[in-house]
Write a protein that holds these residues in place. Structure first.
Motif, PDB file in Angstrom:
ATOM      1  N   ALA A  71      -7.594 -35.305  35.529  1.00 29.87           N
ATOM      2  CA  ALA A  71      -7.196 -34.126  36.305  1.00 29.87           C
ATOM      3  C   ALA A  71      -5.692 -34.125  36.513  1.00 29.87           C
ATOM      4  CB  ALA A  71      -7.907 -34.126  37.657  1.00 29.87           C
ATOM      5  N   ASP A  72      -5.111 -32.936  36.506  1.00 29.71           N
ATOM      6  CA  ASP A  72      -3.693 -32.803  36.820  1.00 29.71           C
ATOM      7  C   ASP A  72      -3.469 -31.490  37.554  1.00 29.71           C
ATOM      8  OD1 ASP A  72      -0.979 -33.708  36.757  1.00 29.71           O
ATOM      9  OD2 ASP A  72      -0.571 -32.149  35.287  1.00 29.71           O
ATOM     10  N   ILE A  73      -2.576 -31.532  38.529  1.00 29.23           N
ATOM     11  CA  ILE A  73      -2.135 -30.335  39.243  1.00 29.23           C
ATOM     12  C   ILE A  73      -0.613 -30.376  39.288  1.00 29.23           C
ATOM     13  CG2 ILE A  73      -2.347 -31.413  41.525  1.00 29.23           C
ATOM     14  CD1 ILE A  73      -3.229 -28.578  42.551  1.00 29.23           C
ATOM     15  N   GLU A  74       0.015 -29.243  39.033  1.00 35.17           N
ATOM     16  CA  GLU A  74       1.478 -29.140  39.017  1.00 35.17           C
ATOM     17  C   GLU A  74       1.902 -27.813  39.613  1.00 35.17           C
ATOM     18  OE1 GLU A  74       3.548 -31.519  37.933  1.00 35.17           O
ATOM     19  OE2 GLU A  74       2.020 -32.821  37.042  1.00 35.17           O
ATOM     20  N   LYS A  75       3.049 -27.827  40.270  1.00 35.34           N
ATOM     21  CA  LYS A  75       3.662 -26.584  40.737  1.00 35.34           C
ATOM     22  C   LYS A  75       4.133 -25.803  39.510  1.00 35.34           C
ATOM     23  CE  LYS A  75       6.813 -24.940  44.237  1.00 35.34           C
ATOM     24  NZ  LYS A  75       5.990 -24.312  45.233  1.00 35.34           N
ATOM     25  N   THR A 107      -0.401 -29.256  32.168  1.00 33.67           N
ATOM     26  CA  THR A 107      -1.484 -29.876  32.933  1.00 33.67           C
ATOM     27  C   THR A 107      -2.658 -30.252  32.035  1.00 33.67           C
ATOM     28  OG1 THR A 107      -2.417 -27.715  33.563  1.00 33.67           O
ATOM     29  CG2 THR A 107      -0.888 -28.767  35.128  1.00 33.67           C
ATOM     30  N   ARG A 108      -2.920 -29.479  30.992  1.00 37.01           N
ATOM     31  CA  ARG A 108      -3.983 -29.845  30.053  1.00 37.01           C
ATOM     32  C   ARG A 108      -3.629 -31.144  29.324  1.00 37.01           C
ATOM     33  NH1 ARG A 108      -6.957 -25.455  26.961  1.00 37.01           N
ATOM     34  NH2 ARG A 108      -7.921 -24.300  28.645  1.00 37.01           N
ATOM     35  N   LYS A 109      -2.393 -31.255  28.889  1.00 40.45           N
ATOM     36  CA  LYS A 109      -1.958 -32.472  28.196  1.00 40.45           C
ATOM     37  C   LYS A 109      -2.046 -33.683  29.121  1.00 40.45           C
ATOM     38  CE  LYS A 109       1.219 -30.310  24.903  1.00 40.45           C
ATOM     39  NZ  LYS A 109       0.910 -31.011  23.656  1.00 40.45           N
ATOM     40  N   GLU A 110      -1.542 -33.534  30.345  1.00 41.50           N
ATOM     41  CA  GLU A 110      -1.548 -34.668  31.263  1.00 41.50           C
ATOM     42  C   GLU A 110      -2.967 -35.019  31.697  1.00 41.50           C
ATOM     43  OE1 GLU A 110       0.599 -36.433  35.213  1.00 41.50           O
ATOM     44  OE2 GLU A 110       1.555 -34.762  34.157  1.00 41.50           O
ATOM     45  N   CYS A 142     -12.815 -32.291  23.991  1.00 44.75           N
ATOM     46  CA  CYS A 142     -13.344 -32.398  25.358  1.00 44.75           C
ATOM     47  C   CYS A 142     -13.366 -31.041  26.047  1.00 44.75           C
ATOM     48  CB  CYS A 142     -12.476 -33.354  26.180  1.00 44.75           C
ATOM     49  SG  CYS A 142     -12.504 -35.055  25.573  1.00 44.75           S
ATOM     50  N   ALA A 143     -14.283 -30.906  27.003  1.00 46.05           N
ATOM     51  CA  ALA A 143     -14.343 -29.697  27.822  1.00 46.05           C
ATOM     52  C   ALA A 143     -13.099 -29.631  28.695  1.00 46.05           C
ATOM     53  CB  ALA A 143     -15.600 -29.729  28.690  1.00 46.05           C
ATOM     54  N   VAL A 144     -12.694 -28.413  29.047  1.00 44.62           N
ATOM     55  CA  VAL A 144     -11.493 -28.238  29.863  1.00 44.62           C
ATOM     56  C   VAL A 144     -11.664 -27.031  30.771  1.00 44.62           C
ATOM     57  CG1 VAL A 144     -10.338 -26.845  28.090  1.00 44.62           C
ATOM     58  CG2 VAL A 144      -8.958 -28.027  29.805  1.00 44.62           C
ATOM     59  N   GLN A 145     -11.104 -27.159  31.966  1.00 46.23           N
ATOM     60  CA  GLN A 145     -11.026 -26.038  32.896  1.00 46.23           C
ATOM     61  C   GLN A 145      -9.595 -25.978  33.401  1.00 46.23           C
ATOM     62  OE1 GLN A 145     -13.941 -26.060  36.014  1.00 46.23           O
ATOM     63  NE2 GLN A 145     -12.981 -24.386  37.116  1.00 46.23           N
ATOM     64  N   THR A 146      -8.993 -24.804  33.308  1.00 43.58           N
ATOM     65  CA  THR A 146      -7.623 -24.595  33.782  1.00 43.58           C
ATOM     66  C   THR A 146      -7.628 -23.379  34.693  1.00 43.58           C
ATOM     67  OG1 THR A 146      -6.697 -25.541  31.760  1.00 43.58           O
ATOM     68  CG2 THR A 146      -5.242 -24.136  33.054  1.00 43.58           C
ATOM     69  N   ALA A 147      -6.941 -23.497  35.827  1.00 44.81           N
ATOM     70  CA  ALA A 147      -6.905 -22.380  36.770  1.00 44.81           C
ATOM     71  C   ALA A 147      -5.565 -22.339  37.479  1.00 44.81           C
ATOM     72  CB  ALA A 147      -8.025 -22.519  37.793  1.00 44.81           C
ATOM     73  N   LEU A 154      -3.933 -26.077  37.908  1.00 40.07           N
ATOM     74  CA  LEU A 154      -4.695 -27.313  37.777  1.00 40.07           C
ATOM     75  C   LEU A 154      -5.497 -27.278  36.488  1.00 40.07           C
ATOM     76  CD1 LEU A 154      -7.983 -26.883  38.510  1.00 40.07           C
ATOM     77  CD2 LEU A 154      -7.016 -26.567  40.771  1.00 40.07           C
ATOM     78  N   SER A 155      -5.641 -28.447  35.888  1.00 35.58           N
ATOM     79  CA  SER A 155      -6.479 -28.589  34.705  1.00 35.58           C
ATOM     80  C   SER A 155      -7.312 -29.847  34.843  1.00 35.58           C
ATOM     81  CB  SER A 155      -5.642 -28.684  33.427  1.00 35.58           C
ATOM     82  OG  SER A 155      -5.052 -27.447  33.098  1.00 35.58           O
ATOM     83  N   ILE A 156      -8.554 -29.738  34.403  1.00 31.90           N
ATOM     84  CA  ILE A 156      -9.461 -30.870  34.374  1.00 31.90           C
ATOM     85  C   ILE A 156     -10.045 -30.931  32.964  1.00 31.90           C
ATOM     86  CG2 ILE A 156     -11.538 -31.911  35.366  1.00 31.90           C
ATOM     87  CD1 ILE A 156     -10.833 -30.058  37.853  1.00 31.90           C
ATOM     88  N   VAL A 157     -10.015 -32.117  32.395  1.00 36.15           N
ATOM     89  CA  VAL A 157     -10.552 -32.356  31.052  1.00 36.15           C
ATOM     90  C   VAL A 157     -11.620 -33.435  31.197  1.00 36.15           C
ATOM     91  CG1 VAL A 157     -10.023 -33.083  28.698  1.00 36.15           C
ATOM     92  CG2 VAL A 157      -8.346 -31.747  29.983  1.00 36.15           C
ATOM     93  N   TRP A 158     -12.785 -33.202  30.597  1.00 32.99           N
ATOM     94  CA  TRP A 158     -13.860 -34.185  30.722  1.00 32.99           C
ATOM     95  C   TRP A 158     -14.683 -34.259  29.449  1.00 32.99           C
ATOM     96  CZ3 TRP A 158     -13.945 -29.363  32.844  1.00 32.99           C
ATOM     97  CH2 TRP A 158     -15.059 -28.563  32.619  1.00 32.99           C
TER      98      TRP A 158
END
Length: 160
Positions: A71-75, A107-110, A142-147, A154-158
């Motif tokens: 998971a990553d979150i960035e301004k 955020t997807r990369k991180e 991998c699955a990914v969610q970005t919002a 934020l992006s989460i990859v799983w």
């Protein structure tokens, strides 16, 4: 896979993770034994659950899953010098001069690098996330969610 964000004024990353992990495992937050692998990736001893924490500005993000997760979150920001170093030409074409798009890609990369466990040493340019047509539906298989979340992405990859 589930995730939560919180204000750092309300909680810290470890407290949020312990609460979420306790809900998933049925253990008390104090009973959870969190360790770090040799590469620094945190894990819970003797529990079939994975997690990832990220901080940015005044926010914390935690993702929990029964398979590896990052998971990553960035301004939201545009960093052209960073973009040239870590983005493929196709990603640069997608981003242009759009700060939201840059932050989505970053955020997807991180998040993938955290799932992988190698962190930024993975070489982020080796993690393709978009082309001129837009964001890819998956990141490295991998699955990914970005919002967009207010002034953050934020992006989460799983693994699914």
């Amino acid at each position: 896979m589930r995730f939560e964000t919180a204000s750092l004024a309300e909680t810290d990353g470890e407290t949020l993770a312990r609460r979420m992990l306790a809900e998933e495992t049925g253990l008390s937050p104090a009973a959870l034994r969190i360790h770090r692998a040799a590469n620094g990736k945190p894990f819970v001893e003797n529990a079939p659950v994975c997690f990832s924490i990220s901080h940015a500005g005044g926010l914390v993000l935690c993702a929990v899953h029964d398979k590896p997760v990052g998971a990553d979150i960035e301004k939201i920001t545009l960093r052209p010098a960073v973009m040239r170093r870590v983005c493929t030409p196709e990603e640069c074409a997608y981003i242009g001069d759009d700060a939201v798009r840059f932050t989505e890609v970053w955020t997807r990369k991180e998040a993938f690098s955290k799932l992988d466990g190698r962190g930024l040493s993975i070489g982020l340019i080796s993690v393709p996330t978009a082309d001129g047509g837009g964001l890819f539906p998956r990141v490295c298989g991998c699955a990914v969610q970005t919002a967009v979340f207010g002034a953050y992405v934020l992006s989460i990859v799983w693994k699914d």
